[in-house]
Design an enzyme around this catalytic site. Structure first.
Site, PDB file in Angstrom:
ATOM      1  N   CYS A 187       0.774  -1.147   0.011  1.00  0.00           N
ATOM      2  CA  CYS A 187      -0.054   0.054  -0.028  1.00  0.00           C
ATOM      3  C   CYS A 187       1.026   1.158  -0.079  1.00  0.00           C
ATOM      4  CB  CYS A 187      -0.894  -0.171   1.336  1.00  0.00           C
ATOM      5  SG  CYS A 187      -2.010  -1.344   1.377  1.00  0.00           S
TER       6      CYS A 187
ATOM      7  N   ARG B  84      -8.020  -4.830  -3.222  1.00  0.00           N
ATOM      8  CA  ARG B  84      -7.232  -3.516  -3.803  1.00  0.00           C
ATOM      9  C   ARG B  84      -8.552  -3.044  -4.927  1.00  0.00           C
ATOM     10  NH1 ARG B  84      -2.365  -2.820  -1.781  1.00  0.00           N
ATOM     11  NH2 ARG B  84      -1.693  -4.578  -0.748  1.00  0.00           N
TER      12      ARG B  84
HETATM   13  C1  BEZ Z   1       0.686  -4.639   1.745  1.00  0.00           C
HETATM   14  O1  BEZ Z   1       1.857  -4.679   1.972  1.00  0.00           O
HETATM   15  O2  BEZ Z   1       0.207  -3.438   1.579  1.00  0.00           O
HETATM   16  C2  BEZ Z   1      -0.362  -5.643   2.415  1.00  0.00           C
HETATM   17  C3  BEZ Z   1       0.115  -7.125   2.269  1.00  0.00           C
HETATM   18  C4  BEZ Z   1      -0.767  -7.994   2.393  1.00  0.00           C
HETATM   19  C5  BEZ Z   1      -1.817  -7.775   3.073  1.00  0.00           C
HETATM   20  C6  BEZ Z   1      -2.401  -6.637   3.262  1.00  0.00           C
HETATM   21  C7  BEZ Z   1      -1.383  -5.415   2.917  1.00  0.00           C
END
Ligand code: BEZ
Length: 237
Positions: A54, A137
């Site tokens: 993110c 997402r």
């Molecule tokens: C992230 O790195 O943004 C992420 C990865 C797995 C689950 C939730 C967020």
């Protein structure tokens, strides 16, 4: 048989009016989509603040925001975190994170707090098979009349391609401006697909009589569309 334990929220679809909501964001309250009438808007969700994928996405999107704004498109983010988490995360990004040549990145577009998950559920951003506590997402492209024009979903572990989001935006705007469709991998300057009305051979002959139109068969005709013409229509140069 109906599963009574499973909460069912209909998901908005392409062609639907964007569901309305009021929300608190890092830039104050918003009324969606009415505050965005006359602009395209990309409403997107991310799973959680203070997570690496993110963070890379927010830095990339914030870095490209001017480009989207110049194409009459505003950005609105959302996660099911609270406002103070959002503020702290965005401050950390600006003050501490350097990534792929990007640093001091200030996220100035609104980030919605959605601890109740009301908005995320309304937009089908919660997908319990993937996660019951984090939004996936999701990306909703909403046009200046408040109609959903495209939807893209990615799972938690997969960062989005923001060049593709920009390409899709420009392609939809070009389709509206020129009454065309866009072929695979289209970019401004590539030939566009012209609508083929009517039937078989006669349609092909009719199309071929029009200047510059090339028909691969009766159902597949293209015409040149210059990059300058697309840019003039979209950026109102
Ligand atoms: C992230 O790195 O943004 C992420 C990865 C797995 C689950 C939730 C967020």
């Amino acid at each position: 048989m109906e599963n009574v334990n499973q909460e069912f929220t209909p998901m908005p679809r392409i062609g639907d009016k964007a569901p309305e909501f009021k929300a608190v964001t890092t830039q104050g309250e918003i009324n969606f989509p009415s505050d965005y009438q006359g602009s395209w808007v990309i409403l997107f969700s991310h799973p959680a603040d203070f997570t690496p994928v993110c963070t890379s996405e927010f830095m990339t999107f914030a870095n490209m925001e001017k480009k989207f704004n110049e194409a009459n498109c505003k950005l609105v983010g959302l996660s099911v975190d609270g406002l103070y988490s959002h503020i702290a995360w965005l401050r950390t990004i600006k003050e501490k994170i350097e990534y792929k040549g990007m640093k001091n990145i200030e996220v100035t577009f609104p980030l919605i707090e959605d601890i109740t998950m009301n908005v995320a559920k309304k937009y089908g951003m919660m997908m319990p098979g993937e996660s019951s506590t984090k939004a996936v997402r999701a990306v909703f492209f909403i046009d200046p009349k408040g109609i959903i024009r495209a939807i893209i979903y990615y799972p938690l572990s997969l960062g989005r391609n923001f060049d593709e989001l920009y390409r899709a935006l420009i392609a939809m705007q070009a389709a509206d401006a020129f009454n065309i469709a866009t072929p695979a991998d289209w970019r401004p300057g590539d030939d566009a697909i012209v609508p083929t009305a009517g039937s078989c051979g006669t349609a092909k002959e009719r199309m071929e009589n029009q200047k510059d139109i090339k028909c691969h068969d009766w159902f597949f005709c293209t015409k040149p569309l210059s990059k300058e013409a697309v840019e003039k229509a979209i950026f109102k140069k």
